[in-house]
Scaffold this motif. Structure first.
Motif, PDB file in Angstrom:
ATOM      1  N   TYR A  90       0.747   9.917  -8.317  1.00 59.38           N
ATOM      2  CA  TYR A  90       0.407   9.827  -9.734  1.00 59.38           C
ATOM      3  C   TYR A  90       0.270   8.351 -10.086  1.00 59.38           C
ATOM      4  CZ  TYR A  90       0.965   9.780 -14.787  1.00 59.38           C
ATOM      5  OH  TYR A  90       0.794   9.549 -16.122  1.00 59.38           O
ATOM      6  N   CYS A  91      -0.806   8.023 -10.750  1.00 62.32           N
ATOM      7  CA  CYS A  91      -1.025   6.632 -11.142  1.00 62.32           C
ATOM      8  C   CYS A  91      -0.710   6.479 -12.630  1.00 62.32           C
ATOM      9  CB  CYS A  91      -2.469   6.223 -10.857  1.00 62.32           C
ATOM     10  SG  CYS A  91      -2.843   4.569 -11.472  1.00 62.32           S
ATOM     11  N   PRO A  92       0.334   5.713 -12.972  1.00 64.55           N
ATOM     12  CA  PRO A  92       0.674   5.532 -14.383  1.00 64.55           C
ATOM     13  C   PRO A  92      -0.429   4.784 -15.134  1.00 64.55           C
ATOM     14  CG  PRO A  92       2.440   4.734 -12.951  1.00 64.55           C
ATOM     15  CD  PRO A  92       1.245   4.977 -12.083  1.00 64.55           C
ATOM     16  N   ALA A  93      -1.160   3.914 -14.450  1.00 61.87           N
ATOM     17  CA  ALA A  93      -2.196   3.128 -15.119  1.00 61.87           C
ATOM     18  C   ALA A  93      -3.317   4.020 -15.626  1.00 61.87           C
ATOM     19  CB  ALA A  93      -2.738   2.058 -14.174  1.00 61.87           C
ATOM     20  N   CYS A  94      -3.865   4.860 -14.765  1.00 61.04           N
ATOM     21  CA  CYS A  94      -4.961   5.702 -15.247  1.00 61.04           C
ATOM     22  C   CYS A  94      -4.533   7.151 -15.456  1.00 61.04           C
ATOM     23  CB  CYS A  94      -6.198   5.570 -14.360  1.00 61.04           C
ATOM     24  SG  CYS A  94      -5.953   5.937 -12.637  1.00 61.04           S
ATOM     25  N   GLN A  95      -3.239   7.399 -15.341  1.00 53.34           N
ATOM     26  CA  GLN A  95      -2.664   8.713 -15.634  1.00 53.34           C
ATOM     27  C   GLN A  95      -3.365   9.860 -14.922  1.00 53.34           C
ATOM     28  OE1 GLN A  95      -2.225   9.163 -19.893  1.00 53.34           O
ATOM     29  NE2 GLN A  95      -0.810   7.452 -19.991  1.00 53.34           N
TER      30      GLN A  95
ATOM     31  N   ARG B 224       0.825  -1.216   0.000  1.00 58.48           N
ATOM     32  CA  ARG B 224       0.000   0.000   0.000  1.00 58.48           C
ATOM     33  C   ARG B 224       0.855   1.260   0.000  1.00 58.48           C
ATOM     34  NH1 ARG B 224      -4.942  -0.690   4.262  1.00 58.48           N
ATOM     35  NH2 ARG B 224      -5.862  -2.535   3.303  1.00 58.48           N
ATOM     36  N   LEU B 225       2.121   1.115   0.390  1.00 58.14           N
ATOM     37  CA  LEU B 225       3.027   2.266   0.383  1.00 58.14           C
ATOM     38  C   LEU B 225       3.708   2.409  -0.970  1.00 58.14           C
ATOM     39  CD1 LEU B 225       4.693   1.697   3.878  1.00 58.14           C
ATOM     40  CD2 LEU B 225       2.687   3.089   3.325  1.00 58.14           C
ATOM     41  N   ALA B 226       3.187   1.727  -1.965  1.00 59.04           N
ATOM     42  CA  ALA B 226       3.748   1.737  -3.318  1.00 59.04           C
ATOM     43  C   ALA B 226       5.190   1.238  -3.307  1.00 59.04           C
ATOM     44  CB  ALA B 226       3.653   3.132  -3.949  1.00 59.04           C
ATOM     45  N   SER B 227       5.483   0.347  -2.368  1.00 59.59           N
ATOM     46  CA  SER B 227       6.834  -0.197  -2.246  1.00 59.59           C
ATOM     47  C   SER B 227       6.960  -1.506  -3.022  1.00 59.59           C
ATOM     48  CB  SER B 227       7.161  -0.458  -0.771  1.00 59.59           C
ATOM     49  OG  SER B 227       8.338  -1.234  -0.662  1.00 59.59           O
ATOM     50  N   GLN B 228       8.040  -1.604  -3.802  1.00 60.80           N
ATOM     51  CA  GLN B 228       8.312  -2.833  -4.554  1.00 60.80           C
ATOM     52  C   GLN B 228       9.348  -3.679  -3.822  1.00 60.80           C
ATOM     53  OE1 GLN B 228       6.792  -3.004  -7.734  1.00 60.80           O
ATOM     54  NE2 GLN B 228       5.847  -1.017  -7.311  1.00 60.80           N
ATOM     55  N   ALA B 229       9.721  -3.266  -2.615  1.00 62.86           N
ATOM     56  CA  ALA B 229      10.804  -3.954  -1.903  1.00 62.86           C
ATOM     57  C   ALA B 229      10.469  -5.428  -1.684  1.00 62.86           C
ATOM     58  CB  ALA B 229      11.057  -3.272  -0.556  1.00 62.86           C
ATOM     59  N   PRO B 230      11.435  -6.300  -1.970  1.00 62.58           N
ATOM     60  CA  PRO B 230      11.178  -7.713  -1.677  1.00 62.58           C
ATOM     61  C   PRO B 230      11.001  -7.943  -0.176  1.00 62.58           C
ATOM     62  CG  PRO B 230      13.401  -7.385  -2.602  1.00 62.58           C
ATOM     63  CD  PRO B 230      12.760  -6.050  -2.543  1.00 62.58           C
ATOM     64  N   VAL B 231      10.219  -8.948   0.159  1.00 65.16           N
ATOM     65  CA  VAL B 231       9.998  -9.302   1.562  1.00 65.16           C
ATOM     66  C   VAL B 231      10.523 -10.716   1.770  1.00 65.16           C
ATOM     67  CG1 VAL B 231       8.236  -9.733   3.327  1.00 65.16           C
ATOM     68  CG2 VAL B 231       7.954  -7.831   1.716  1.00 65.16           C
ATOM     69  N   MET B 232      11.413 -10.865   2.740  1.00 65.33           N
ATOM     70  CA  MET B 232      11.976 -12.199   3.007  1.00 65.33           C
ATOM     71  C   MET B 232      11.764 -12.576   4.456  1.00 65.33           C
ATOM     72  SD  MET B 232      15.635 -11.778   1.110  1.00 65.33           S
ATOM     73  CE  MET B 232      15.727 -11.227  -0.590  1.00 65.33           C
ATOM     74  N   PRO B 233      11.013 -13.641   4.696  1.00 64.12           N
ATOM     75  CA  PRO B 233      10.867 -14.123   6.065  1.00 64.12           C
ATOM     76  C   PRO B 233      12.086 -14.961   6.436  1.00 64.12           C
ATOM     77  CG  PRO B 233       9.141 -14.980   4.590  1.00 64.12           C
ATOM     78  CD  PRO B 233      10.230 -14.441   3.745  1.00 64.12           C
ATOM     79  N   LEU B 234      12.587 -14.800   7.652  1.00 67.99           N
ATOM     80  CA  LEU B 234      13.739 -15.601   8.054  1.00 67.99           C
ATOM     81  C   LEU B 234      13.819 -15.759   9.569  1.00 67.99           C
ATOM     82  CD1 LEU B 234      15.886 -13.338   9.205  1.00 67.99           C
ATOM     83  CD2 LEU B 234      16.437 -13.052   6.809  1.00 67.99           C
TER      84      LEU B 234
ATOM     85  N   CYS C 108      -3.760   4.315  -5.786  1.00 66.09           N
ATOM     86  CA  CYS C 108      -4.548   5.253  -6.577  1.00 66.09           C
ATOM     87  C   CYS C 108      -5.998   5.242  -6.089  1.00 66.09           C
ATOM     88  CB  CYS C 108      -4.474   4.855  -8.051  1.00 66.09           C
ATOM     89  SG  CYS C 108      -5.587   5.793  -9.117  1.00 66.09           S
ATOM     90  N   ARG C 109      -6.524   6.425  -5.853  1.00 63.10           N
ATOM     91  CA  ARG C 109      -7.910   6.521  -5.358  1.00 63.10           C
ATOM     92  C   ARG C 109      -8.900   6.051  -6.413  1.00 63.10           C
ATOM     93  NH1 ARG C 109      -8.498  10.644  -1.014  1.00 63.10           N
ATOM     94  NH2 ARG C 109      -7.158   9.672   0.534  1.00 63.10           N
ATOM     95  N   ARG C 110      -8.480   6.179  -7.681  1.00 65.09           N
ATOM     96  CA  ARG C 110      -9.427   5.887  -8.749  1.00 65.09           C
ATOM     97  C   ARG C 110      -9.462   4.401  -9.099  1.00 65.09           C
ATOM     98  NH1 ARG C 110      -8.971   9.032 -14.319  1.00 65.09           N
ATOM     99  NH2 ARG C 110     -10.384   7.710 -15.502  1.00 65.09           N
ATOM    100  N   CYS C 111      -8.280   3.822  -9.320  1.00 67.95           N
ATOM    101  CA  CYS C 111      -8.291   2.424  -9.785  1.00 67.95           C
ATOM    102  C   CYS C 111      -7.703   1.454  -8.769  1.00 67.95           C
ATOM    103  CB  CYS C 111      -7.557   2.302 -11.120  1.00 67.95           C
ATOM    104  SG  CYS C 111      -5.777   2.452 -10.963  1.00 67.95           S
ATOM    105  N   GLY C 112      -7.152   1.989  -7.689  1.00 63.51           N
ATOM    106  CA  GLY C 112      -6.646   1.098  -6.642  1.00 63.51           C
ATOM    107  C   GLY C 112      -5.262   0.531  -6.902  1.00 63.51           C
ATOM    108  N   ALA C 113      -4.642   0.911  -8.027  1.00 62.11           N
ATOM    109  CA  ALA C 113      -3.302   0.389  -8.338  1.00 62.11           C
ATOM    110  C   ALA C 113      -2.307   0.796  -7.252  1.00 62.11           C
ATOM    111  CB  ALA C 113      -2.849   0.911  -9.697  1.00 62.11           C
ATOM    112  N   ALA C 114      -1.393  -0.138  -6.934  1.00 62.46           N
ATOM    113  CA  ALA C 114      -0.454   0.126  -5.844  1.00 62.46           C
ATOM    114  C   ALA C 114       0.863   0.716  -6.335  1.00 62.46           C
ATOM    115  CB  ALA C 114      -0.178  -1.149  -5.068  1.00 62.46           C
ATOM    116  N   ASP C 115       1.116   0.622  -7.661  1.00 65.53           N
ATOM    117  CA  ASP C 115       2.416   1.094  -8.136  1.00 65.53           C
ATOM    118  C   ASP C 115       2.368   2.564  -8.544  1.00 65.53           C
ATOM    119  OD1 ASP C 115       0.790   0.554 -10.265  1.00 65.53           O
ATOM    120  OD2 ASP C 115       2.393  -0.117 -11.587  1.00 65.53           O
ATOM    121  N   THR C 116       1.933   3.395  -7.614  1.00 67.54           N
ATOM    122  CA  THR C 116       1.859   4.830  -7.887  1.00 67.54           C
ATOM    123  C   THR C 116       3.210   5.481  -7.645  1.00 67.54           C
ATOM    124  OG1 THR C 116       1.206   5.224  -5.617  1.00 67.54           O
ATOM    125  CG2 THR C 116      -0.569   4.977  -7.231  1.00 67.54           C
ATOM    126  N   GLN C 117       3.334   6.701  -8.158  1.00 67.44           N
ATOM    127  CA  GLN C 117       4.562   7.472  -7.909  1.00 67.44           C
ATOM    128  C   GLN C 117       4.211   8.657  -7.012  1.00 67.44           C
ATOM    129  OE1 GLN C 117       5.387   8.444 -11.937  1.00 67.44           O
ATOM    130  NE2 GLN C 117       5.767   6.306 -12.484  1.00 67.44           N
TER     131      GLN C 117
END
Lengths: 250, 120
Positions: free
Chosen positions: B72-77, A209-219, B89-98
């Motif tokens: 900023y949501c790249p998916a729905c710009q 939800r934080l827009a994080s792509q960081a890998p997660v590793m349980p250990l 993104c509030r609109r589409c829910g995508a998590a890969d926002t900037q």
């Protein structure tokens, strides 16, 4: 008397008077408050890069198992890489002693009342290390999920430990810290059967939800589970530091 | 509480600026602080008078502009406002926002008082 600069002109005459100079000025700046720390951190990063040293900043709340993880890591990797550890703590050099017991150089940085390490502390400590003879420097930050996140130390990667005893909602509660993560290690997973309320998938969902792509590793540093994946990640990081330098000098 | 450290860094910047400009005093400091900056406006306000004691900025007014978290949501710009712990993104829910805003910790401006050029 003029209210602005104390000259003797009053009213509309001020606008015409060459003697009148307003004594206040607003200077537009828009500069980061981290300017100074950032400059030192960039120096450190260059210094590491010149020597192809990988620098890892380990952060977590107190007691998440940073030192235990380092002990397990060094036991395995100290024969493969030349390592050193910078230990940040408010008081005592107990952690540094634990690392030295592994035959690995460790420098204790006691921060007194400061709740975090900053770039200058790292720079000062590095004067005591010969980077030419090192491959990896681990920086064990002060145990704290708030303040350390704000200070760049010149590291290549931030590794954040989240121990299962802390709760899986930590990424939602400490977004600034977890957003800074390049890798999240869920530690002490050997305790999962005794807890029952920590869900690694939920922890990862909060992180995403934080827009994080960081890998997660349980250990588990004590039982060894998951450590190979972590070692593999470290090897990759170290390789990429070398590749970057080779590409720059090519 | 790293706000005191941040204020000390701020004071260093202000003193340098004041010196460069030949100013005698800093009378107002404006900061911009986002929810994802890691700094708490209230704690900055508490720390500033302590950190600025004896400096050219002692007694200066501290103005803190707060800004929202924007992604900023790249998916729905689209840009949308987000909460600090949910940047989807509030609109589409995508998590890969900037992140477009909300992590600022900036010294926006400083009001300096120079010595009057001519005293009468």
């Amino acid at each position: 008397m003029c209210q602005d600069c104390g000259c003797s002109l009053n009213g509309p005459a001020q606008r015409l008077a060459p003697l009148h100079r307003p004594e206040t000025q607003t200077l537009p700046l828009l500069q980061s408050l981290h300017l100074q720390n950032q400059a030192v951190a960039d120096d450190i990063r260059n210094h590491f890069a010149q020597h192809q040293v990988l620098a890892i900043n380990l952060m977590s709340s107190p007691g998440a198992g940073k030192t235990t993880l380092l002990e397990a890591t060094l036991a395995q990797l100290a024969s493969e890489f030349r390592c050193a550890v910078l230990e940040g703590d408010l008081e005592t050099d107990l952690d540094a002693q634990r690392i030295r017991a592994q035959g690995v150089p460790a420098l204790q940085i006691t921060t007194g009342n400061a709740c975090h390490l900053d770039a200058q502390m790292i720079k000062d400590a590095l004067e005591q290390l010969d980077l030419a003879n090192l491959d990896i420097v681990f920086i064990e930050n002060v145990g704290n999920l708030v303040c350390p996140a704000s200070f760049d130390l010149g590291q290549h990667a931030n590794v954040i430990l989240l121990s299962v005893t802390e709760g899986d909602d930590k990424p939602a509660k400490y977004p600034v810290m977890f957003r800074a993560a390049d890798l999240v290690l869920i530690s002490k997973i050997d305790l999962l059967p005794y807890l029952g309320d920590f869900d690694p998938a939920r922890a990862e969902a909060f992180l995403r939800r934080l827009a994080s792509q960081a890998p997660v590793m349980p250990l588990s540093a004590r039982q060894g589970e998951g450590l190979e994946t972590w070692f593999g990640w470290l090897r990759d990081q170290r390789r990429s530091v070398q590749t970057t330098l080779a590409a720059q000098s090519a | 509480m790293h706000e005191f450290s941040l204020c000390r860094a701020l004071l260093g910047q202000l003193e340098r600026l004041a010196r460069d400009q030949g100013a005698a005093q800093v009378i107002r400091v404006t900061l911009r602080v986002g929810p994802l900056s890691g700094a708490e406006p209230k704690l900055l306000r508490d720390a500033f008078p302590l950190a600025s004691e004896g400096s050219l900025a002692e007694g200066a007014e501290l103005v803190i502009e707060t800004v929202p978290v924007l992604v900023y949501c790249p998916a729905c710009q689209t840009d949308s406002e987000a909460s600090p712990n949910d940047l989807r993104c509030r609109r589409c829910g995508a998590a890969d926002t900037q992140l477009r805003g909300g992590d600022e910790l900036l010294l926006v401006s400083a009001d300096l008082r120079t010595e009057p050029a001519i005293q009468t």
